[in-house]
Design a protein around this motif. Structure first.
Motif, mmCIF file in Angstrom:
data_model
loop_
_atom_site.group_PDB
_atom_site.id
_atom_site.type_symbol
_atom_site.label_atom_id
_atom_site.label_comp_id
_atom_site.label_asym_id
_atom_site.label_seq_id
_atom_site.Cartn_x
_atom_site.Cartn_y
_atom_site.Cartn_z
ATOM 1 N N ASP A 1 -10.612 -13.000 -3.890
ATOM 2 C CA ASP A 1 -9.306 -12.498 -3.172
ATOM 3 C C ASP A 1 -8.793 -11.010 -3.436
ATOM 4 N N ALA A 2 -9.107 -10.731 -4.835
ATOM 5 C CA ALA A 2 -8.691 -9.532 -5.427
ATOM 6 C C ALA A 2 -9.486 -8.349 -4.608
ATOM 7 N N LEU A 3 -10.880 -8.593 -4.451
ATOM 8 C CA LEU A 3 -11.575 -7.630 -3.508
ATOM 9 C C LEU A 3 -11.244 -7.447 -2.073
ATOM 10 N N VAL A 4 -10.860 -8.745 -1.541
ATOM 11 C CA VAL A 4 -10.750 -8.763 -0.013
ATOM 12 C C VAL A 4 -9.148 -8.038 0.071
ATOM 13 N N ARG A 5 -8.440 -8.520 -0.635
ATOM 14 C CA ARG A 5 -6.882 -7.987 -0.608
ATOM 15 C C ARG A 5 -7.056 -6.398 -0.733
ATOM 16 N N THR A 6 -7.793 -6.073 -1.765
ATOM 17 C CA THR A 6 -7.954 -4.513 -1.714
ATOM 18 C C THR A 6 -8.487 -3.930 -0.782
ATOM 19 N N VAL A 7 -9.534 -4.129 -0.339
ATOM 20 C CA VAL A 7 -10.082 -3.505 0.986
ATOM 21 C C VAL A 7 -9.282 -3.626 2.133
ATOM 22 N N ASP A 8 -8.351 -4.435 2.125
ATOM 23 C CA ASP A 8 -7.362 -4.790 3.408
ATOM 24 C C ASP A 8 -6.007 -3.862 3.351
ATOM 25 N N THR A 9 -5.951 -3.042 2.115
ATOM 26 C CA THR A 9 -4.766 -2.345 2.030
ATOM 27 C C THR A 9 -4.822 -1.096 2.891
ATOM 28 N N LYS A 10 -3.563 -0.479 3.160
ATOM 29 C CA LYS A 10 -3.682 0.750 4.036
ATOM 30 C C LYS A 10 -4.301 2.051 3.126
ATOM 31 N N GLU A 11 -4.180 2.045 1.675
ATOM 32 C CA GLU A 11 -4.704 3.094 1.072
ATOM 33 C C GLU A 11 -6.282 3.183 1.382
ATOM 34 N N VAL A 12 -6.804 2.024 0.906
ATOM 35 C CA VAL A 12 -8.234 1.909 1.111
ATOM 36 C C VAL A 12 -8.950 2.026 2.506
ATOM 37 N N LYS A 13 -8.257 1.667 3.661
ATOM 38 C CA LYS A 13 -8.480 1.851 4.847
ATOM 39 C C LYS A 13 -8.603 3.325 5.313
ATOM 40 N N GLN A 14 -7.271 3.903 4.989
ATOM 41 C CA GLN A 14 -7.309 5.286 5.274
ATOM 42 C C GLN A 14 -8.262 6.115 4.608
ATOM 43 N N GLU A 15 -8.846 5.749 3.504
ATOM 44 C CA GLU A 15 -9.723 6.552 2.732
ATOM 45 C C GLU A 15 -11.146 6.499 3.355
ATOM 46 N N LEU A 16 -11.438 5.112 3.748
ATOM 47 C CA LEU A 16 -12.532 4.884 4.600
ATOM 48 C C LEU A 16 -12.511 5.714 5.898
ATOM 49 N N GLY B 1 -15.496 -15.212 2.249
ATOM 50 C CA GLY B 1 -16.023 -16.517 1.296
ATOM 51 C C GLY B 1 -14.910 -17.445 1.140
ATOM 52 N N ARG B 2 -14.697 -17.921 -0.063
ATOM 53 C CA ARG B 2 -13.865 -19.178 -0.176
ATOM 54 C C ARG B 2 -12.462 -18.747 -0.438
ATOM 55 N N GLY B 3 -12.015 -17.719 -0.141
ATOM 56 C CA GLY B 3 -10.708 -17.163 -0.554
ATOM 57 C C GLY B 3 -9.802 -17.463 0.341
ATOM 58 N N SER B 4 -8.381 -17.537 0.025
ATOM 59 C CA SER B 4 -7.447 -17.978 0.851
ATOM 60 C C SER B 4 -6.843 -16.811 1.694
ATOM 61 N N TYR B 5 -7.041 -15.389 1.173
ATOM 62 C CA TYR B 5 -6.327 -14.288 1.524
ATOM 63 C C TYR B 5 -7.150 -14.010 2.927
ATOM 64 N N THR B 6 -6.435 -13.737 3.873
ATOM 65 C CA THR B 6 -6.926 -13.448 5.295
ATOM 66 C C THR B 6 -6.468 -12.056 5.808
ATOM 67 N N PRO B 7 -7.401 -11.187 6.091
ATOM 68 C CA PRO B 7 -7.336 -9.946 6.159
ATOM 69 C C PRO B 7 -6.796 -9.826 7.529
ATOM 70 N N THR B 8 -6.184 -8.288 8.002
ATOM 71 C CA THR B 8 -5.510 -8.160 9.009
ATOM 72 C C THR B 8 -6.338 -7.544 10.032
ATOM 73 N N LYS B 9 -6.779 -8.221 11.109
ATOM 74 C CA LYS B 9 -7.723 -7.908 12.470
ATOM 75 C C LYS B 9 -7.011 -6.672 12.971
ATOM 76 N N SER B 10 -7.881 -5.779 13.519
ATOM 77 C CA SER B 10 -7.695 -4.410 14.240
ATOM 78 C C SER B 10 -8.702 -4.236 15.175
ATOM 79 N N ASP B 11 -8.319 -3.724 16.499
ATOM 80 C CA ASP B 11 -9.365 -3.270 17.193
ATOM 81 C C ASP B 11 -9.880 -2.017 17.204
#
Length: 606
Positions: free
Chosen positions: A25-40, A53-63
Motif C-alpha cells: 500500500d505504501a507504494l500505491v498510496r505514494t504514486v497516487d499523491t498529487k506531488e508524484v502525479k504532477q511530477e509525472l 495487488g492485495r492492498g486495501s488502499y484504492t487509488p483515485t481514478k481520473s479520465d
C-alpha cells in the motif's frame, strides 16, 4: 509546426505500476499523491496504470480530460506482459521476476523497495542493478525525488552476461590436465609476445583497447562475486534459522540436513541389500537417525506378511502397507512393482534424493529394501492419507477453508525448499494432489520423488520420460518442448491451488461442455470477484473470507500462466500466503473469545 507540437503533446506515454501478488500500500498510496502525479506530468507522461495487488488502499481514478494524469487501476491480471510492453516507464516492487522481465523488454524502470516485506537479497539486487545504471532504486518516501531527478536516457541496457572471461580466469588459477596445460602455456607465451610487440607499436591492439578489456573482465568478476556473496549470506541465514519448526511465525524456512550446499552424485548401483556410490556417509545433525537398510524379511514381519488388512493404498507403481517396525515405529511401506529400467531408475532417484533432503514439508524416508528383486521404500506414516482423497472422495469429511489455506502454504514451502533452498535445485516433476500427504493435524507434506530431477531448470532439462498420470497438471510448455523446469512445478502447484478452491478435478469429462479442463475454465474467472465466488467448492458452505478467497485466486492465476516466465517464484507465493494463514490464527482466537463470552452470558441466571 504547431500541429507537430500538438501531436507530440498528445502522444500517449503510460506509467505502469506493479506490486505483483504482494501487499504494498505504501507504494500505491505514494504514486497516487498529487506531488508524484504532477511530477509525472512534468516528465511528459499522460497515463498512470496501477496494479494494486492485495492492498486495501484504492487509488483515485481520473479520465485525464482536464489536463491531469489519466489514472486507472486493477488488483490482479492473468498476465501483466501487455502492460509492461506498452509502458513508457515501469515502477515496480523488488520482485526479481518483474525486475528482470522489465529489463529484458528494455523499459525504463524504478524499483521501489518494501523493507517490511521483501528479503534483503532482493533490495540488494535492486541496489546493485541501480549502481550499474540499469534502473533507478527508491523507497516510497524517496520516489518523488527519484522521478524528479531521473534521466531515462542515461540508463544502460541490461544484457545477459558472457561468462567466457570468468571461465578462463578460473581455469588459469586451477590445475589443468597436462595436455591442456601445455596448450595453455603456449597460448600464454603467444599472448605475452603479442602484448610485448604491441607495446612497441607492432601489435594490432591499442593501450586503450587492452585497458577496456581488463576493466570489463574485472567488472564481470566483481558482479559475480557480489551475487555469490549475497547467495551465500542468504543460504547461511536459511540454514541458521531453519530447524524442524512447522510454525511459520517462528521459523523462516526448512532445513537442509547435512549440508546446505550439496553435490549430487549419479544414481547408485543396487547390489544385494545395499546402495553403492550414493555418498550417504554424511551424518546429519541432531536426532536424525539416517536412512536405514531393511531386509525383505524385516518388512514382511512389520506388515504381518504383507497382509491385505494392512493395505492403505494401491497405485500403478505398487501397493502401500501400514507396518510397525522392530523399534515400534509405525511406517508406510511401499512395495514397488517390477516395471523395468524406468521403475528401477525411479527407485534409485527416490532413495538417493530423500536420503539427503530433509524438510518438515517433505515426507521423510526412513529406509529402503533392495533384497534381490524386491524394491521397497519405508516412509513416515501419514495417518490422513492423500489430499486427493479428501477433495474428491465423498466418504471423507470436506476440508474447511482454514485447513485448505494451511495445506496450500505447506505445499508452497515444500517447493520453495526444492527450488530455491537446495543446490542444485530439485524439480519435482510429479506434483499433484495424490502426492500430497496429510498428517494427524492435516498438515501437508510432499511425497513421491521417483520422477524428480536435479540441476538447472534451463540446462540439460530435456525429458525422456512420459507422464500419463499427470494429465491436467503438466505445464503447456511440456507439449511443445518436452522439458519440465521449476516453473513447470509452479504451474502444477497452481492447479492444486485451483483444486483447493473449487473441489474440481484437473480434467473432468463429467462437467458441462467447456468446463472439462480446470485451468481453461478457471483462468478467465479468477480475476472477476463475482465469478470467483461462484467457483468455490460448495462443500465449504460459504465458510471463508471473501477477501482471502480473491487473493488466493489471484495467486493461482499467476501460477498457471501459459508463459513460464510470467509465473512467480515459490518464495513469492510463500510470502503472499503467510499473511492469510496468520489471519486465520487471529480470527480463530477472536472467534474462540466470542464463543466463550456467549457461553458465559448464556449460563447466567435470567
Amino acid at each position: 509546426m504547431g500541429d507537430t507540437e500538438d501531436n507530440v503533446k498528445q502522444e500517449k506515454k503510460v506509467v505502469f505500476v506493479t506490486v505483483g501478488t504482494t501487499l504494498f500500500d505504501a507504494l500505491v498510496r505514494t504514486v497516487d499523491t498529487k506531488e508524484v502525479k504532477q511530477e509525472l506530468i512534468r516528465k511528459g507522461y499522460t497515463h498512470l496504470v496501477i496494479q494494486m495487488g492485495r492492498g486495501s488502499y484504492t487509488p483515485t481514478k481520473s479520465d485525464g480530460e482536464d489536463g491531469s494524469l489519466a489514472v486507472d487501476y486493477f488488483t490482479f491480471s492473468p498476465s501483466i506482459a501487455d502492460h509492461l510492453r506498452s509502458a513508457s516507464l515501469v515502477i515496480s516492487h523488488a520482485g526479481s521476476g518483474s525486475v528482470f522481465e522489465t529489463l529484458r523488454l528494455g523499459k525504463p524502470l524504478i524499483v521501489v523497495v518494501n523493507e517490511d516485506l521483501m528479503d534483503n537479497h532482493q533490495s540488494e539486487l535492486a541496489e546493485e542493478l541501480a549502481e550499474r545504471k540499469h534502473l533507478y532504486c527508491a523507497h516510497p518516501q524517496t520516489l518523488h525525488q527519484t522521478i524528479s531527478d531521473m534521466n531515462v536516457e542515461s540508463l544502460l541496457p541490461y544484457l545477459p552476461g558472457d561468462a567466457t572471461a570468468v571461465a578462463k580466469l578460473i581455469n588459469s588459477t586451477t590445475d589443468e590436465p597436462a595436455k591442456s596445460h601445455e596448450n595453455h602455456a603456449n597460448k600464454h607465451h603467444s599472448s605475452q609476445s603479442q602484448f610485448h610487440d604491441h607495446h612497441h607499436g607492432i601489435g594490432p591492439l591499442s593501450s586503450t583497447s587492452i585497458l577496456i578489456i581488463i576493466i570489463s573482465s574485472i567488472s564481470v568478476v566483481v558482479v559475480l562475486t557480489i551475487f555469490l556473496i549475497i547467495a551465500m549470506l542468504k543460504r547461511f541465514k536459511y540454514s541458521k534459522d531453519g530447524g524442524n519448526c512447522r510454525d511459520f511465525s517462528n521459523c523462516n524456512t526448512s532445513k537442509f540436513i547435512a549440508h546446505t550446499t550439496i553435490r549430487f552424485t549419479p544414481s547408485p548401483d543396487v547390489k544385494g541389500g545395499c546402495l553403492y556410490g550414493s555418498s550417504m556417509d554424511r551424518k546429519p545433525p541432531g536426532n536424525y537417525k539416517g536412512v536405514q537398510v531393511f531386509t525383505y524379511k524385516e518388512l514382511e514381519i512389520a506388515t504381518n506378511k504383507f497382509s491385505e488388512a494392512n493395505v492403505t493404498g494401491k497405485e500403478g507403481y505398487g501397493v502401500v502397507y501400514r507396518g510397525t517396525l522392530s523399534d515400534g515405529t509405525v511406517a508406510a511401506i511401499k512395495m514397488l512393482h517390477r516395471v523395468g529400467k524406468q521403475g528401477e531408475r525411479a527407485f534409485r532417484i527416490e532413495v538417493d534424493l530423500l536420503s539427503r533432503l530433509h524438510s518438515p514439508y517433505l515426507v521423510e524416508l526412513l529406509g529402503y529394501c533392495a533384497d534381490q528383486n524386491h524394491r521397497l521404500l519405508v516412509f513416515e506414516f501419514m495417518p490422513n492419507g492423500t489430499l486427493q482423497h479428501h477433495l474428491h472422495h465423498k466418504q471423507y469429511r470436506p476440508l474447511d477453508w482454514g485447513t485448505r489455506l494451511r495445506i496450500a502454504l505447506d505445499c508452497a514451502r515444500a517447493l520453495e525448499f526444492l527450488h530455491e533452498l537446495t543446490i542444485p535445485a530439485v524439480i519435482h516433476r510429479d506434483f499433484k494432489c495424490s502426492n500430497i500427504l496429510l498428517d494427524q493435524n492435516f498438515r501437508a507434506k510432499v511425497s513421491d520423488f521417483g520422477l524428480a530431477k536435479m540441476g538447472s531448470d534451463r540446462i540439460n532439462s530435456q525429458n525422456s520420460m512420459h507422464f500419463p498420470s499427470n494429465t491436467g497438471y503438466l505445464a503447456p510448455e511440456y507439449a511443445s518442448t518436452g522439458k519440465l523446469t521449476t516453473k513447470s512445478d509452479v504451474y502444477s502447484y497452481g492447479v492444486v491451488l485451483l483444486q483447493l478452491l473449487t473441489g474440481r478435478q484437473p480434467v473432468d469429462t463429467k462437467q458441462p461442455s467447456g468446463e472439462h479442463v480446470l485451468v481453461s475454465w478457471a483462468l478467465p474467472r479468477l480475476t472477476n470477484r463475482d465469478k470467483v465466488v461462484e467457483m468455490v467448492d460448495p462443500t465449504m458452505q460459504d465458510q471463508y473470507s471473501k477477501k482471502d478467497l480473491i487473493q488466493v485466486a489471484a495467486i493461482a492465476a499467476v501460477c498457471v500462466q501459459p508463459e513460464a516466465d510470467y509465473r512467480p517464484l515459490m518464495t513469492d507465493v510463500v510470502q503472499s500466503l503467510i499473511p492469510l494463514v496468520k489471519n486465520l490464527s487471529s480470527v480463530s482466537s477472536s472467534c474462540s473469545s466470542r464463543l466463550m463470552n456467549q457461553m458465559l452470558c448464556s449460563s447466567r441466571p435470567m
